[in-house]
Design a protein around this motif. Structure first.
Motif, PDB file in Angstrom:
ATOM      1  N   MET A 150      10.529 -48.493   5.833  1.00 44.42           N
ATOM      2  CA  MET A 150      11.565 -49.061   4.835  1.00 44.42           C
ATOM      3  C   MET A 150      10.839 -48.970   3.306  1.00 44.42           C
ATOM      4  O   MET A 150      11.407 -48.317   2.344  1.00 44.42           O
ATOM      5  N   ARG A 151       9.191 -49.007   3.476  1.00 44.66           N
ATOM      6  CA  ARG A 151       8.864 -48.903   1.854  1.00 44.66           C
ATOM      7  C   ARG A 151       8.877 -47.324   1.591  1.00 44.66           C
ATOM      8  O   ARG A 151       8.732 -46.972   0.372  1.00 44.66           O
ATOM      9  N   LYS A 152       8.837 -46.592   2.513  1.00 40.70           N
ATOM     10  CA  LYS A 152       8.860 -45.017   2.388  1.00 40.70           C
ATOM     11  C   LYS A 152      10.409 -44.818   2.063  1.00 40.70           C
ATOM     12  O   LYS A 152      10.580 -43.250   2.059  1.00 40.70           O
ATOM     13  N   LYS A 153      11.262 -45.640   1.849  1.00 40.90           N
ATOM     14  CA  LYS A 153      12.633 -45.263   2.136  1.00 40.90           C
ATOM     15  C   LYS A 153      13.124 -44.351   3.119  1.00 40.90           C
ATOM     16  O   LYS A 153      14.284 -43.600   3.028  1.00 40.90           O
ATOM     17  N   GLN A 154      12.665 -44.507   4.268  1.00 38.68           N
ATOM     18  CA  GLN A 154      13.037 -43.767   5.645  1.00 38.68           C
ATOM     19  C   GLN A 154      13.852 -44.845   6.089  1.00 38.68           C
ATOM     20  O   GLN A 154      13.363 -45.296   7.414  1.00 38.68           O
ATOM     21  N   TYR A 155      14.986 -45.152   5.601  1.00 32.87           N
ATOM     22  CA  TYR A 155      15.779 -46.176   6.242  1.00 32.87           C
ATOM     23  C   TYR A 155      16.197 -46.059   7.682  1.00 32.87           C
ATOM     24  O   TYR A 155      16.289 -46.967   8.506  1.00 32.87           O
ATOM     25  N   ALA A 161      17.059 -53.293   5.275  1.00 29.91           N
ATOM     26  CA  ALA A 161      17.155 -51.695   5.553  1.00 29.91           C
ATOM     27  C   ALA A 161      18.688 -51.403   5.431  1.00 29.91           C
ATOM     28  O   ALA A 161      18.884 -50.081   4.801  1.00 29.91           O
ATOM     29  N   LYS A 163      19.838 -51.235   2.054  1.00 29.72           N
ATOM     30  CA  LYS A 163      19.117 -50.117   1.183  1.00 29.72           C
ATOM     31  C   LYS A 163      19.728 -48.829   1.597  1.00 29.72           C
ATOM     32  O   LYS A 163      20.126 -47.912   0.772  1.00 29.72           O
ATOM     33  N   HIS A 164      20.053 -48.739   2.843  1.00 28.33           N
ATOM     34  CA  HIS A 164      20.561 -47.408   3.320  1.00 28.33           C
ATOM     35  C   HIS A 164      21.904 -47.105   3.027  1.00 28.33           C
ATOM     36  O   HIS A 164      22.363 -46.204   2.661  1.00 28.33           O
ATOM     37  N   SER A 223      22.024 -46.195  -0.724  1.00 26.52           N
ATOM     38  CA  SER A 223      21.619 -45.003  -0.562  1.00 26.52           C
ATOM     39  C   SER A 223      22.866 -43.690  -0.407  1.00 26.52           C
ATOM     40  O   SER A 223      23.102 -42.764  -0.996  1.00 26.52           O
TER      41      SER A 223
END
Length: 361
Positions: free
Chosen positions: A139-144, A174, A177-178, A181
């Motif tokens: 999640m910190r890497k935005k790999q939701y 997550a 956030k996803h 995006s």
């Protein structure tokens, strides 16, 4: 003189075969009469690391019969086990009072073995916590998507309520956030004027809505609820708009049939189809207008485009009304002419009959 009985010695060995440190041990319910110096209190405050062994030598009073005492293990992760043992005697000698781990007790000659192992549920919960951490990293890497997958795996393994709560909170974040995006990408696709990406954008809006709904299973902040509402209104509005386009196309085909047949019933069928398209466009505009109250810039163009389609359909309906009126007028004129012709024919027939009658006479 009487014989003086000597004290008995027993070695108590605690083996921590679990994956968690025992941060401290506390001993209670000890009868001091049972012990001759080396009491179980020697275990108080003892630390035993994961996969480590600690032993203490206890001295038992020769007149003691069972020598019971309670031992409580406090683990670093908050787990607690309490059990009661009998150092000597004929009884089984072990009672697990508060259980977190599997604890095995074996009493031999001058030796007591206590072994602590993880339960199946604890091992699964540990794997759940590992997946939870992996999800947080993703999640910190935005790999939701990866993060959500990790959290789902973790939820299938988790048993502790605190672990489950942590995983759900992380998955909620997550998903939101996803969703944010995906929603942003959908707006960008829809705004792309270089080529038609409306269907791709719609798919993205649907995916964003799904993410916000998944997050809603856990909990929503007001901002997250607003995002869900925006995505829902856009998806529903787009679906209605696309449906209206298809209905309008079908209405045009019916209208073309009416033009060829010039039949009033065919024009009426075309009119009904256009009215269906109009109602669907108006339903779509209502959704876009609702969205405009929150995001006027992003929904404004959709509302205007839909309004333009509404006005076009209304013009077509007005045109059909005029055609129907003309058809009705023509139909009335034809019917009147047919009536006059019939009257004329009746008159002619009457005169012919009169002439025939005169000739016969």
């Amino acid at each position: 003189m009487g014989t003086v009985q000597s004290q008995s010695i027993v070695d108590v060995v605690v083996t921590n075969d679990s994956n968690t440190d025992i941060s401290t041990i506390s001993v209670s319910s000890v009868d001091d009469f049972d012990w001759a110096g080396g009491r179980p209190y020697q275990f108080n405050g003892v630390f035993i690391g994961a996969n480590k062994i600690v032993g203490r030598r206890l001295a038992i009073n020769p007149f003691a019969s069972h020598c019971p005492f309670n031992m409580t293990l406090h683990f670093r992760n908050g787990d607690i086990d309490t059990f009661r043992i009998h150092a000597v005697g004929c009884c089984g000698g072990f009672q697990h009072i508060q259980k977190s781990h599997n604890i095995y007790y074996e009493r031999g000659h001058e030796k007591i073995m206590i072994k602590i192992e993880n339960t199946k549920e604890q091992l699964q919960n540990e794997r759940a916590e590992e997946r939870n951490k992996e999800g947080q990293v993703a999640m910190r890497k935005k790999q939701y998507e990866t993060a959500i997958k990790k959290f789902d795996e973790a939820l299938k393994l988790a048993h502790k309520s605190s672990t489950i709560t942590s995983i759900k909170d992380n998955k909620n974040e997550a998903c939101n956030k996803h969703g944010e995006s995906l929603l942003q990408k959908a707006w960008e696709l829809e705004a792309d004027k270089t080529q038609d990406k409306s269907q791709e954008a719609q798919n993205m809006f649907v995916a964003a809505k799904d993410m916000f709904q998944q997050a809603g299973i856990v909990k929503h902040t007001s901002e997250q609820q607003e995002n869900l509402n925006l995505a829902s209104m856009k998806v529903e509005g787009n679906e209605l708009f696309n449906k209206a386009i298809e209905v309008e196309k079908a209405a045009f085909e019916v209208f073309e049939t009416a033009r060829k047949s010039n039949e009033n019933d065919d024009y009426k069928a075309a009119e009904n189809k256009y009215k269906e398209a109009l109602n669907t466009y108006e339903a779509a505009k209502k959704k876009f207008d609702e969205g405009s109250k929150i995001e006027s810039e992003k929904f404004g163009d959709c509302a205007q485009l839909t309004n333009d389609r509404i006005e076009d359909v209304k013009k077509v309906l007005n045109g059909i009304d005029k055609i129907e009126l003309t058809c009705n007028i023509s139909k009335v004129a034809i019917e009147e002419r047919q009536k006059e012709e019939m009257k004329s024919q009746v008159g002619i027939n009457r005169k012919i009959q009169e002439q025939v009658d005169v000739a016969v006479d």
